[in-house]
Write a protein that holds these residues in place. Structure first.
Motif, short mmCIF file in Angstrom:
data_model
loop_
_atom_site.label_atom_id
_atom_site.label_comp_id
_atom_site.label_asym_id
_atom_site.label_seq_id
_atom_site.Cartn_x
_atom_site.Cartn_y
_atom_site.Cartn_z
N MET A 1 32.48 -37.12 -5.21
CA MET A 1 31.65 -36.38 -6.15
C MET A 1 32.08 -36.69 -7.58
SD MET A 1 29.07 -34.40 -6.41
CE MET A 1 28.92 -33.85 -4.70
N ASN A 2 31.11 -36.73 -8.48
CA ASN A 2 31.39 -36.91 -9.89
C ASN A 2 30.30 -36.23 -10.71
OD1 ASN A 2 29.17 -38.82 -10.21
ND2 ASN A 2 30.49 -40.34 -9.23
N VAL A 3 30.44 -36.27 -12.02
CA VAL A 3 29.51 -35.58 -12.91
C VAL A 3 28.08 -36.04 -12.71
CG1 VAL A 3 28.84 -35.34 -15.33
CG2 VAL A 3 31.22 -34.98 -14.67
N GLU A 4 27.88 -37.33 -12.65
CA GLU A 4 26.52 -37.86 -12.52
C GLU A 4 25.88 -37.48 -11.19
OE1 GLU A 4 24.71 -39.15 -14.95
OE2 GLU A 4 26.44 -38.69 -16.19
N LYS A 5 26.66 -37.51 -10.12
CA LYS A 5 26.13 -37.11 -8.81
C LYS A 5 25.73 -35.64 -8.81
CE LYS A 5 28.50 -40.51 -5.90
NZ LYS A 5 29.51 -40.72 -4.81
N LEU A 6 26.54 -34.81 -9.44
CA LEU A 6 26.23 -33.39 -9.52
C LEU A 6 24.94 -33.15 -10.29
CD1 LEU A 6 29.73 -31.79 -10.17
CD2 LEU A 6 28.23 -31.28 -8.25
N LYS A 7 24.77 -33.84 -11.39
CA LYS A 7 23.56 -33.68 -12.20
C LYS A 7 22.32 -34.08 -11.42
CE LYS A 7 23.94 -35.11 -16.52
NZ LYS A 7 24.40 -35.94 -17.68
N LYS A 8 22.44 -35.11 -10.60
CA LYS A 8 21.30 -35.59 -9.82
C LYS A 8 20.94 -34.66 -8.66
CE LYS A 8 21.99 -40.48 -10.93
NZ LYS A 8 22.39 -41.83 -10.41
N MET A 9 21.85 -33.74 -8.33
CA MET A 9 21.58 -32.80 -7.23
C MET A 9 20.59 -31.70 -7.65
SD MET A 9 25.44 -32.47 -5.63
CE MET A 9 25.03 -31.30 -4.32
N LYS A 10 20.39 -31.52 -8.94
CA LYS A 10 19.49 -30.46 -9.42
C LYS A 10 18.09 -30.65 -8.84
CE LYS A 10 17.62 -28.27 -13.59
NZ LYS A 10 18.19 -26.92 -13.45
N GLY A 11 17.59 -29.60 -8.23
CA GLY A 11 16.25 -29.62 -7.65
C GLY A 11 16.14 -30.36 -6.34
N LYS A 12 17.24 -30.95 -5.87
CA LYS A 12 17.20 -31.72 -4.63
C LYS A 12 18.12 -31.14 -3.55
CE LYS A 12 16.21 -36.04 -7.09
NZ LYS A 12 16.70 -37.41 -7.40
N GLU A 13 19.29 -30.71 -3.98
CA GLU A 13 20.28 -30.20 -3.03
C GLU A 13 21.13 -29.15 -3.72
OE1 GLU A 13 24.23 -31.82 -0.56
OE2 GLU A 13 22.87 -33.25 -1.53
N LYS A 14 21.31 -28.02 -3.07
CA LYS A 14 22.11 -26.94 -3.65
C LYS A 14 23.58 -27.36 -3.77
CE LYS A 14 19.01 -23.55 -3.97
NZ LYS A 14 18.66 -22.84 -5.22
N ILE A 15 24.19 -26.99 -4.88
CA ILE A 15 25.59 -27.28 -5.13
C ILE A 15 26.44 -26.11 -4.64
CG2 ILE A 15 27.33 -27.65 -6.94
CD1 ILE A 15 25.02 -28.90 -8.62
N VAL A 16 27.52 -26.42 -3.95
CA VAL A 16 28.42 -25.38 -3.44
C VAL A 16 29.77 -25.51 -4.14
CG1 VAL A 16 29.51 -24.37 -1.41
CG2 VAL A 16 27.27 -25.48 -1.20
N MET A 17 30.18 -24.42 -4.78
CA MET A 17 31.46 -24.41 -5.48
C MET A 17 32.26 -23.19 -5.02
SD MET A 17 32.23 -24.86 -9.59
CE MET A 17 31.64 -23.30 -10.24
N VAL A 18 33.56 -23.36 -4.89
CA VAL A 18 34.43 -22.25 -4.50
C VAL A 18 35.72 -22.35 -5.30
CG1 VAL A 18 35.59 -23.49 -2.61
CG2 VAL A 18 35.39 -21.01 -2.51
N THR A 19 36.33 -21.21 -5.57
CA THR A 19 37.62 -21.25 -6.25
C THR A 19 38.73 -21.56 -5.25
OG1 THR A 19 38.15 -18.90 -5.93
CG2 THR A 19 36.87 -19.49 -7.90
N ALA A 20 39.77 -22.21 -5.73
CA ALA A 20 40.99 -22.42 -4.96
C ALA A 20 42.14 -22.47 -5.95
CB ALA A 20 40.92 -23.70 -4.13
#
Length: 270
Positions: A1-20
């Motif tokens: 994963m990187n910044v550009e891949k995350l940006k391209k996920m908008k409207g296509k695939e939900k992003i999952v983030m969790v704290t650790a």
């Protein structure tokens, strides 16, 4: 994963983030396929025993970011900039943000709206990816007068919309929306081209983030309405410790199976 891949996920695939906050948790999050690990300054109240996030220091955050990196070296890690690590000057903010990247973070997260646009731009120009954070921003809880849902007034709605657009304009790659009424969070999400990641902001954000201790049920005294308890690890761990205590008291542990003799074969892990 990187910044550009995350940006391209908008409207296509939900992003999952969790704290650790440590290596074992980070490894589990990575193995679960979590898109983004956030080393949040929620470290303060969830791990260090502080009342809120305000006492958390850069030194504490750096230790835990480095631990998360060791546990999940190939994960996309975002580090929270703690209170007063970026508010005092642009120069100090760049220096502190750079420290996070040096210990393994891929990006930093900054709380605050349009008033931090210039700072976001400077960080991005310095090669430091920035995730924004608007709505309820815990570091500013004293200004808000408590942990209150945002976006309820027209003035606040307009501020949040302006802030999201300003953060996008200045180069943020994503924005956390915390405790914002669902209709306004939806409007914000639709008004920017970068992903929004919600926490307590309804169904229409581009992704969701939850705190490790909340979703795993590790804190029985705090169950926020916006979170969902996917497990009750407090009870599981409590029972394991109670069973251990009982077996030691009764002489049931250790047994021969857990002991070494001069005839034992294999190593410690056998």
């Amino acid at each position: 994963m990187n910044v550009e891949k995350l940006k391209k996920m908008k409207g296509k695939e939900k992003i999952v983030m969790v704290t650790a906050y440590d290596a074992p948790s980070a490894r589990i999050a990575r193995d679960a396929g979590i898109d983004v690990i956030l080393v949040g300054d929620s470290l303060g109240n969830n791990v260090l025993g502080y009342e809120n996030t305000i006492p958390v220091t850069m030194e504490e955050m750096l230790i835990h970011v480095a631990a998360v990196k060791r546990g999940a070296p190939d994960a996309f890690i975002v580090a929270d900039m703690p209170f007063l690590s970026y508010q005092t000057s642009v120069e100090k903010a760049v220096e502190n943000a750079g420290k996070f990247l040096k210990v393994g973070a891929n990006a930093v997260k900054i709380e605050g709206g349009e008033e931090f646009g210039e700072l976001v731009q400077k960080l991005v120009e310095s090669g430091i990816p920035v995730m924004g954070h608007i709505g309820l921003t815990p570091q500013f809880v004293n200004r808000f007068g408590g942990y209150r849902v945002q976006g309820k007034t027209e003035k606040n709605r307009e501020y949040l919309l302006r802030s999201a657009k300003e953060l996008e304009k200045r180069g943020a790659f994503a924005i956390v929306l915390e405790l914002i009424v669902e209709e306004v969070a939806k409007e914000i999400t639709e008004s920017v081209s970068i992903p929004t990641i919600g926490i307590g902001s309804g169904r229409f954000c581009d992704g969701q983030v939850l705190v490790w201790h909340d979703l795993l049920g590790l804190n029985p005294d705090f169950v926020p309405r916006f979170s969902k308890k996917y497990a009750n690890l407090y009870e599981v761990i409590l029972k394991a410790l109670q069973d251990f205590r009982r077996e030691v008291k009764e002489g049931l542990f250790p047994t021969e199976e857990h002991s070494f003799t001069d005839k034992s074969k294999g190593g410690v892990s056998s």
